[in-house]
Design a protein around this motif. Structure first.
Motif, PDB file in Angstrom:
ATOM      1  N   ARG A 544     -35.284 -16.816 -22.422  1.00  0.00           N
ATOM      2  CA  ARG A 544     -33.943 -17.401 -22.327  1.00  0.00           C
ATOM      3  C   ARG A 544     -33.228 -17.407 -23.671  1.00  0.00           C
ATOM      4  N   PRO A 571     -26.315 -10.981 -25.118  1.00  0.00           N
ATOM      5  CA  PRO A 571     -27.464 -11.736 -24.568  1.00  0.00           C
ATOM      6  C   PRO A 571     -27.326 -12.011 -23.083  1.00  0.00           C
ATOM      7  N   THR A 572     -26.133 -11.990 -22.589  1.00  0.00           N
ATOM      8  CA  THR A 572     -25.957 -12.283 -21.161  1.00  0.00           C
ATOM      9  C   THR A 572     -25.971 -11.016 -20.310  1.00  0.00           C
ATOM     10  N   THR A 573     -26.123  -9.932 -20.940  1.00  0.00           N
ATOM     11  CA  THR A 573     -26.069  -8.666 -20.201  1.00  0.00           C
ATOM     12  C   THR A 573     -27.442  -8.325 -19.649  1.00  0.00           C
ATOM     13  N   THR A 574     -27.474  -7.942 -18.410  1.00  0.00           N
ATOM     14  CA  THR A 574     -28.755  -7.525 -17.812  1.00  0.00           C
ATOM     15  C   THR A 574     -28.641  -6.135 -17.201  1.00  0.00           C
ATOM     16  N   GLU A 595     -35.627  -6.440 -25.980  1.00  0.00           N
ATOM     17  CA  GLU A 595     -34.989  -7.762 -26.021  1.00  0.00           C
ATOM     18  C   GLU A 595     -35.034  -8.240 -27.474  1.00  0.00           C
TER      19      GLU A 595
END
Lengths: 973, 240
Positions: A544, A571-574, A595
């Motif tokens: 997280r 950081p919110t990209t997946t 990551e």
């Protein structure tokens, strides 16, 4: 006064009938006739010019009159034209009138006459025509020379599309005159004995130098040039403007050139001021503005040539047509990294009227800023928000402020803003390799975009910070334009900071963290499919606290050096789509998703592999057939690399063709190849299976096979089939038998070879050499020195002597082995059967011997032959060696020699040796001292004789039988 | 009589020197055969009707067989072949140079009638040939070769008739034909000049029977050969 009164009285009396001039109405018609009529010719315009006067008019009298004119051609009676001409006539007025002739005037004599009639309302009707004047003649031919042929009209101007009449005059009345328009024969009409006319219709423009019409008789051609003019066009786009409120300039489009050397004239007329000016150019005219503040102008432009007059009008307001002259002296001033001041000057208009100027700022060809400034003389404007170290273009144009109509021309100036420190940290990524447990880091960074460099990047600073030893800092300076560097670290944790520097200063730092130990590389590889936009991929976050993600890949194919590429993600990209212009269809790309932790440490998250677009395999595996049996064989292509193919290999197709064309085997399906041949196809859906066993085949059959891989895009290229022939079903059995047999034979042969001497001794002992016999020397020395050994060659082989021996002699030899010389005392009884030579003189001094080598019975009886010796040499001779008989003899001798080497005592069989002669080549025999004189010896074949026949009674029959056995092919030794 | 002849000779010499000094530009080749070959080539080029006459015919629309057939050289426009052969080399060069100089002026007067490109090219050709004529004249003058003053053909040649511009008629059609004839004459003249120049190359081994002064003397007897120049009044194309 008295004089005046007298004159007035006289005048009134003289013109009494016309005194109605002073009254309102004339009382009676007047006999007025045209006089002094003269006719002249204008050749250029092809006009008849008439000139005359009217007499009998009162002073100051003005009368409206009509003149009827008649024109005749060739003869006065041939009137070709009649017309009226009306005009007002005064006293003594010379009247003029012209008539344009269609036919060139030079080609015909013309006659003119006229009469007149008063056509004035003041004269009461009825009105009467005057008498005709006399015919006046117009003859242009008088001025011609004595040339035999003339063509007219000379150099006539014609408008395109009109009709022209030409003519020729032949002075000597030639008949064979041909006329041509350019080079086209033209036919005309005869007007007179010597005049022909030609009507040329709808004449067209050919060239500026005119259209040629010519006639040829007997001499040099005569002709004329018709200058054809294109139709004058009306001026288009007629407009006027002023640049300084002092001069007007009117412009227009004159249209097509008329094609004549004489250009049309253009005249500008202004109706308010009633001024006119002749324009110097065919598309432009200048007009001086008057000082009387005239604002409105009504211009008429008149275009005129020989044939036409065209005009256009425009109503023009001076204020509304101001087109200022372009500004000048545009310069940048005080240029910094983000600001620049532009200055320029303008030409004044009128009484220092204001101008509206537009300042444009262009970057990379596009307008990025635009400002309007009111200017009277000098313009100035501060441009802000500029990018450092950027080239700009500033442009200025101006318009009349009171009434905008048209911008002036633009002027431009380039300038470049000053440099500033780079505004953004370089995008840095790393590649870590562990060598002997130590990390070797290759740092990569992307060049900063021009927006962020703010100047030329001179070098990159790399600061390596050991987190375990805060005091140790290593600084590397990498000169631009390098975009990577290598750093070897130990097993500590590090942070590496990279900054880009230009002449002003450094950029913000970019930081990556390196762990001293390898991370987890055992991540399963997933497949992705490329799209037109690139490779879409997504991943599942592990932590997280990730500060971002990085996707890295190599831009080129796997077999080329890796050009490492990466993409930073938030950081919110997946998920993302990786696109690159370097991606090519049919190339496998591997992606690694990392990551990034809060400590800037990268952890491998996922691996992806895929193709932007899968292609069919470009080549087929090299298939090797092995394990070939009569019913099967195995195909193998283990060295086929699936990783470097143009798509994911999903399996293989095995094609099989048999000559018998039988049905497909189980698992195969029939398929039609591109060449329309039918074969069987087996699908291997496991890409890792690289062997295949062909079973259930027919022995001794030819099979053709072909293996090709397939991807989602299709199968590999169709190559040639390879052939395999299955062996015989029993061949393996034969192999199992024959091979051991061959082996055994070989062993025996080797053994025989090794033991050949022994075997020879056992089987074929040496034949004793009589020359070496001690008995011979004994005989020679003691009894008869002439006794010698018989030479076999000297003996005629086809004479067999049958020896009849007494029984007692057999007994004599039993159990004893004696030398033949020992039998000398015994007289042999023998029979000559066949005298072989004609000159054979019968029994001579021959040695006869018998060889009963294989006669076991004889051997057992201990029989030994005797050697009768004759004193006379035989007549037989040796033939050539090459004849079969001689060859046989040679073989016999060789064999005899070999036998001669065997010691007599070692022979198992009891035999009498056939002696080799000294000429037989036996080296061991004495080379000299041959038996002299050579004696003929009798030879008795050695033959295996059955025991029952071992001692037949000597008879003639038996002797004959023995003779037939002497065929060379049936010799037994 | 003798004094008169001497005066003429001197006058001729002065005129020639003036003319050649005007033409003198650039450096001359000292090789006779090279220069002669160049002159021959230039004459061959200029005798080709496609350089001037054909463009004129096309421009004026005189390409029909009848009109082309009537476009023949008119006697007297240019020196005849017979005259050229009888001239000494120096006289020939002088005549050639003078004729072409006059023709150059005529070309300028006829510029409205001629295609511009062809006219300019013809002018350049004539100027180029003029330079080589000057060089050849200089070479011959400097040499002691008696052949330089010897006529190409034996016998005393007549004075070459002066080339003259035709009196152009007012009638445009006649004017077209007359210019055509004149241009035809120019090309024919250049052809004849080329033949004479080729004759020079073939006459190297001939006997030399005349002194170099003969040509000069003959030239000195001549007066200024262009009386027709005074009549050179090109007419406007359209008599309006």
């Amino acid at each position: 006064m008295a004089l005046f009164a007298v004159l007035q009285t006289t005048f009134l009396l003289a013109f009494l009938p016309l005194r109605t001039y002073q009254s309102e109405v004339l009382s009676e018609p007047l006999p007025l006739t045209p006089e002094s009529l003269s006719v002249s010719i204008n050749s250029a315009k092809q006009c008849l010019h008439l000139q005359w006067t009217v007499h009998n008019l009162d002073y100051h009298q003005e009368l409206k009159m009509v003149f009827e004119i008649q024109i005749s051609r060739f003869k006065a009676s041939d009137v070709i034209w009649t017309g009226n001409y009306s005009t007002t006539v005064t006293q003594n007025q010379v009247l003029h009138w012209s008539w344009e002739s269609e036919l060139p005037l030079e080609c015909a004599i013309h006659f003119v006459r006229m009469r007149t009639m008063v056509d004035d309302a003041r004269i009461p009707v009825p009105r009467f025509w005057s008498n005709w004047s006399s015919w006046e003649k117009a003859d242009a031919q008088n001025s011609l020379g004595d040339h035999p042929l003339y063509v007219f009209p000379k150099d006539k101007l014609v408008e395109e599309g009109s009709d022209v009449t030409t003519c020729y005059i032949s002075r000597n009345h030639q008949d064979n005159i041909s006329c041509y328009l350019e080079d086209v024969l033209t036919f005309g009409k005869q007007l007179d004995q010597s005049v022909w006319a030609f009507k040329l219709k709808n004449i067209s423009f050919l060239r500026k130098t005119g259209t040629n019409f010519y006639c040829q008789g007997q001499g040099v051609p005569e002709g004329v040039v018709l200058f054809v003019s294109k139709v004058l066009e009306e001026p288009k786009n007629f407009s006027c403007e002023t640049r300084d409120l002092k001069t007007l300039t009117c412009t227009w489009d004159p249209g097509d050139d008329t094609g004549l050397i004489q250009l049309p004239s253009y005249t500008l007329f202004e109706s308010f001021s009633r001024k006119k000016t002749l324009c110097k150019h065919r598309n432009r005219c200048d007009w001086q503005v008057t000082q009387d503040s005239q604002e409105m102008y009504n211009f008429t432009l008149v275009a005129e040539n020989y044939f036409r007059k065209r005009s256009v009008c425009i109503l023009f307001n001076l204020i509304h047509g101001v087109h200022p002259v372009a500004p000048y002296n545009l310069f940048p001033k005080n240029v910094s990294a983000t600001n620049a001041t532009m200055t320029w000057k303008v030409h004044s208009i009128g009484n220092n009227s204001a101008l509206l100027c537009q300042l444009q700022l262009l970057g990379e060809g596009k307008v990025i800023q635009q400002h309007n400034i009111s200017v009277r003389v000098n313009g100035e404007y501060l441009l802000s928000e500029l990018e450092p170290d950027t080239e700009y273009m500033a442009r200025v144009r101006c318009a009349y402020a009171d009434h905008f109509w048209k911008w002036s021309e633009l002027i431009s100036q380039n300038f470049t803003t000053a440099e500033a420190a780079p505004s953004e940290a370089p995008d840095v990524w790393r590649d870590v390799m562990f060598v002997s447990g130590y990390p070797m880091v290759t740092l990569f960074w992307k060049p900063l975009s021009k927006v962020h460099t703010h100047g030329k990047i001179l070098f990159y600073n790399v600061v390596v910070e050991n987190l375990d030893e805060p005091s140790s800092l290593e600084v590397l300076s990498v000169p631009a334009p390098a975009n990577s560097t290598k750093v070897t670290l130990n097993q500590s944790s590090y942070q590496i900071h990279v900054t880009a520097h230009n002449s002003v200063g450094p950029s913000p730092a970019s930081t990556v963290a390196i762990s001293g130990h390898p991370g987890n590389e055992n991540v399963e590889e997933g497949r992705i499919n490329g799209t037109e936009d690139g490779f879409p991929m997504s991943w599942k976050p592990q932590s997280r606290n990730a500060t971002g993600y990085v996707v890295e890949w190599c831009d080129g194919p796997q077999n080329l050096p890796c050009v490492l590429q990466w993409k930073n993600l938030g950081p919110t990209t997946t998920g993302t789509v990786i696109s690159s212009g370097a991606f090519r269809p049919g190339v496998r790309y591997n992606f690694r998703i990392y990551e990034i932790s809060t400590k800037r440490m990268a952890h491998l998250l996922e691996k992806k592999t895929g193709y932007l677009e899968e292609l069919a395999p470009s080549y087929n595996p090299q298939v090797v057939p092995n394990n070939l049996t009569s019913h099967s064989f195995t195909l193998s292509w283990k060295d086929y690399p699936t990783e470097s193919q143009t798509g994911f290999i999903q399996g293989y197709y095995v094609y099989l063709k048999s000559k018998a064309g039988e049905k497909c085997h189980r698992g195969f399906e029939k398929t039609v190849l591109p060449d329309n041949s039918v074969c069987c196809k087996y699908t291997i859906d496991n890409p890792d299976q690289k062997t295949f066993v062909m079973k259930d085949l027919q022995p001794e059959s030819v099979y053709e096979f072909f293996v090709t891989p397939y991807t989602s895009a299709g199968e590999g290229p169709m190559d040639d089939f390879r052939k395999v022939t299955t062996p015989d079903e029993y061949s393996h059995i034969l192999i199992h038998i024959i091979l051991p047999m061959i082996f055994c034979v070989l062993v025996i042969m080797i053994a025989c070879y090794l033991k050949s001497q022994w075997l020879k001794d056992k089987c074929y002992p040496d034949i004793p050499d009589p020359y070496k016999s001690s008995v011979l020397s004994l005989i020679k020395s003691k009894e008869n020195p002439h006794i010698t050994i018989m030479n076999v060659n000297d003996c005629v082989p086809d004479a067999i002597e049958v020896v009849n021996k007494p029984e007692g002699s057999k007994i004599q030899f039993t159990g004893t082995r004696k030398s033949p010389t020992e039998t000398k005392g015994t007289k042999p009884a023998y029979l000559d059967l066949l005298p072989t030579e004609k000159n054979y003189s019968g029994p001579g001094p021959c040695i006869c011997f018998e060889n009963f080598t294989y006669n076991q019975a004889a051997s057992d009886l201990g029989y030994c032959g005797h050697f009768p010796v004759t004193s006379q040499a035989p007549h037989c001779q040796l033939g050539p060696l090459t004849s079969p008989e001689n060859l046989l003899k040679t073989l016999e001798q060789n064999y005899m020699n070999s036998l001669g080497e065997i010691p007599a005592g070692e022979a198992n069989l009891n035999y009498v040796s056939q002696l080799a002669s000294p000429t037989s080549g036996d080296k061991e025999s004495p080379p000299t001292n041959p038996p002299e004189p050579a004696l003929c010896s009798e030879y008795k074949m050695q033959m295996a004789i059955p025991l029952g026949l071992a001692s037949p009674p000597p008879s003639e029959n038996s002797s004959l039988s023995s003779t037939t056995l002497l065929d060379p092919g049936e010799h037994y030794h | 009589m003798r004094a008169q002849s001497m005066q003429r000779t001197l006058l001729s010499l002065v005129l020639r020197l003036l003319l050649l000094c005007m033409v003198a530009t650039g450096k001359c080749s000292g090789k006779y055969h090279e220069l002669l070959l160049q002159l021959q080539r230039q004459a061959d080029l200029m005798q080709n009707p496609s350089t001037l006459l054909d463009p004129y015919i096309h421009l004026q629309g005189l390409h029909s067989p009848i009109l082309k057939g009537s476009c023949m050289e008119r006697l007297g426009d240019f020196p005849s072949e017979d005259v050229l052969w009888r001239l000494s080399r120096q006289d020939f060069l002088w005549t050639l140079n003078t004729t072409l100089g006059l023709f150059l002026r005529i070309l300028s007067a006829l510029q409205q009638d001629l295609p511009k490109a062809a006219q300019q090219q013809a002018e350049m050709n004539i100027r180029g040939l003029g330079n080589n004529i000057h060089c050849m004249a200089q070479l011959l003058r400097g040499s002691s070769d008696p052949e330089a003053a010897e006529p190409t053909q034996p016998g005393l040649g007549p004075t070459p008739p002066p080339p003259s511009l035709p009196m152009l008629p007012l009638d445009t059609f006649k004017r077209k034909l007359r210019i055509c004839e004149f241009l035809q004459g120019y090309h024919r003249f250049m052809r004849r000049a080329g033949q004479v120049l080729r004759g020079w190359g073939e006459r190297q081994g001939r006997n030399r029977r005349h002194s170099p002064l003969q040509g000069l003397q003959r030239a000195a007897r001549r007066t200024w050969p262009f009386p027709g120049l005074r009549r050179l009044a090109p007419q406007g194309q359209l008599p309006r």
